[in-house]
Enzyme design. Sequence first.
Site, PDB file in Angstrom:
ATOM      1  CE  LYS A  58      23.244  -0.504  31.419  1.00 45.27           C
ATOM      2  NZ  LYS A  58      24.097   0.700  31.289  1.00 45.27           N
TER       3      LYS A  58
ATOM      4  CB  SER B 286      21.849   3.366  33.189  1.00 43.28           C
ATOM      5  OG  SER B 286      22.936   2.920  32.387  1.00 43.28           O
TER       6      SER B 286
ATOM      7  CB  SER C  72      25.850   3.918  32.899  1.00 38.93           C
ATOM      8  OG  SER C  72      24.913   4.961  32.800  1.00 38.93           O
TER       9      SER C  72
END
Lengths: 98, 499
Positions: free
Chosen positions: B79, B154, B178
């Site tokens: 990420k 996210s 997330s």
Amino acid sequence: MAGISRDEVAHLARLARIEMSDSELDHLATQLDSILVAVASVQEVAQADVSPTSHPLPLTNVTREDVVRPSLSSEEALSGAPAQVEDRFKVPQILGEE
Amino acid sequence: MTNIHSTAAQMSDALSAGTITSVELTEQHLDQITKVDKQVHAFLHVDRENALAQARDVDAKRKSGQKLSALAGVPLALKDVLAQKGVPTTCGSKMLEGWRPPYDSTVVAKLKQAGVVILGKTNMDEFAMGSSTENSAYGPTHNPWDLTRIPGGSGGGSAAALASFEAPLAIGTDTGGSIRQPAAVTGTVGVKPTYGAVSRYGLVAFSSSLDQAGPCARTVLDTALLHEVIAGYDQMDSTSINAPVPQVVAAAKKLDVKGLKIGVVKELSGQGYQSGVLQRFNEALDELVKAGAEIVEVSCPNFEYALAAYYLIAPSEASSNLARFDSMRYGLRVGDDGKASAEEVMNLTRHEGFGAEVKRRIILGTYALSSGYYDAYYGSAQKVRTLLIRDYQAAFAKADVLVSPTCPTTAFKLGENVDNPVAMYLNDIATIPVNMAGIGAMSLPCGLAPEDGLPVGFQIMSPAMKDDLMYQVGGTLEAALVNKWGKTLLSDIPVLAGK
């Protein structure tokens, strides 16, 4: 709960150091209103005898020995700088010209 | 035959047995990214040369007889909120476009140490604020199950990379869901470890008392293998827990829940939950009963205030954390014409560098922390946090783990909630209490909702530093469901044509 005005949002934007256009301020004032209505329920259960929690871990003052360790070189530390001069960060003027 | 559809554990075995090399495996995944990522947009940056160099290095070490860790040579998607030295790290924001960190986050250092091959950086909502990746400054990620739908957020990029077989492993971060919500809507597995279990050093901060990095994969065992690589005490993070990492790999392999008490949280199912989500959730409970677990109902009455408290605490911490983006030391600088003052440049930079949701949260947090409103908002939210912790304590006195659907609905359409923040925030209703209390939780797939054919997530919550319990229950449930279906959930995902 009184609504949040455009002037209040403009004040918050100044505190947060974010330039905002008039239309952004108008839009945000409306949205903040609906968000604040949605979050106001926290006040229903927040009794005086409930202590606040700021953090999930019961930690205070975590320290380590003060020993010299390898760190970034000034070249590495400055590698992302928008502007630099003589091994320093170069920033726009902080004081007025007068 | 090892290929991109294999599990990370299978890839690990094949690499050890010498039937495939890390370079071959890495190339297979890079080829898949080239083929499908124009449709999925899981990656913001593909690091082909570094990935292949890492793979060659692992292959050489293996050839020379060095002892390697279990995941050495297996590819991973990272990420874009974690710093990786020399590799672009944007957090999905224009503010950090082009920034290359001069250091590795602890998570990245541990991955490199273990020989895990980092393929690139994945897309996310800007600064991890969002539930759909639509807040990324670089355009949304698409859900591989249905490209018109959100992949969650996210960490939608990491979850979509797994579901489209671009990577067998990924790293996510979870502040209010997330990791788990993207896992739920993509039919993958995502784990938020206990707060403090994985170092936050080099994780760009959103809400420091809630943020936690964790493992993502397509199976429970694969997440456990990755968990053991990234977890552990770190002197560079003052909130890191100095205790042994729970034995999560052994727990994932136990496949036994006899005698365990599983608490169904009354407040996290029922009204507001899609019928197919509840149906698959209840069917999964039946499997756990068949496997010997005892189901008890528990009540957490203050959970109804968790969402409200979260949307005060997280923006408050964000408004402080994001003050660092001041255009002075790194990142974007706008309007520096030699005449403008530092403050004017700061105002213009933050106007242009931040997207709408980030601005909304900074302003909300500034409001909640401002004098006159502090007690009513931030102070009250902190008290709710205490009440949530008490609810969990009472619930864990009655049950070993707690369960719920991960999300109230399956993946919604891209664009559906873009300008309706309150509706968007409701996605996180079942995941947020976990972060507020700092405990661990996992989402794993429990079927496709009959009404829309989209994945449903099953959430397992375990007490702090007992992360092994959720892996034990998750591993058992996964085995029971795969046995019942006769296949994995992802074997039903539509094949991406590639273009």
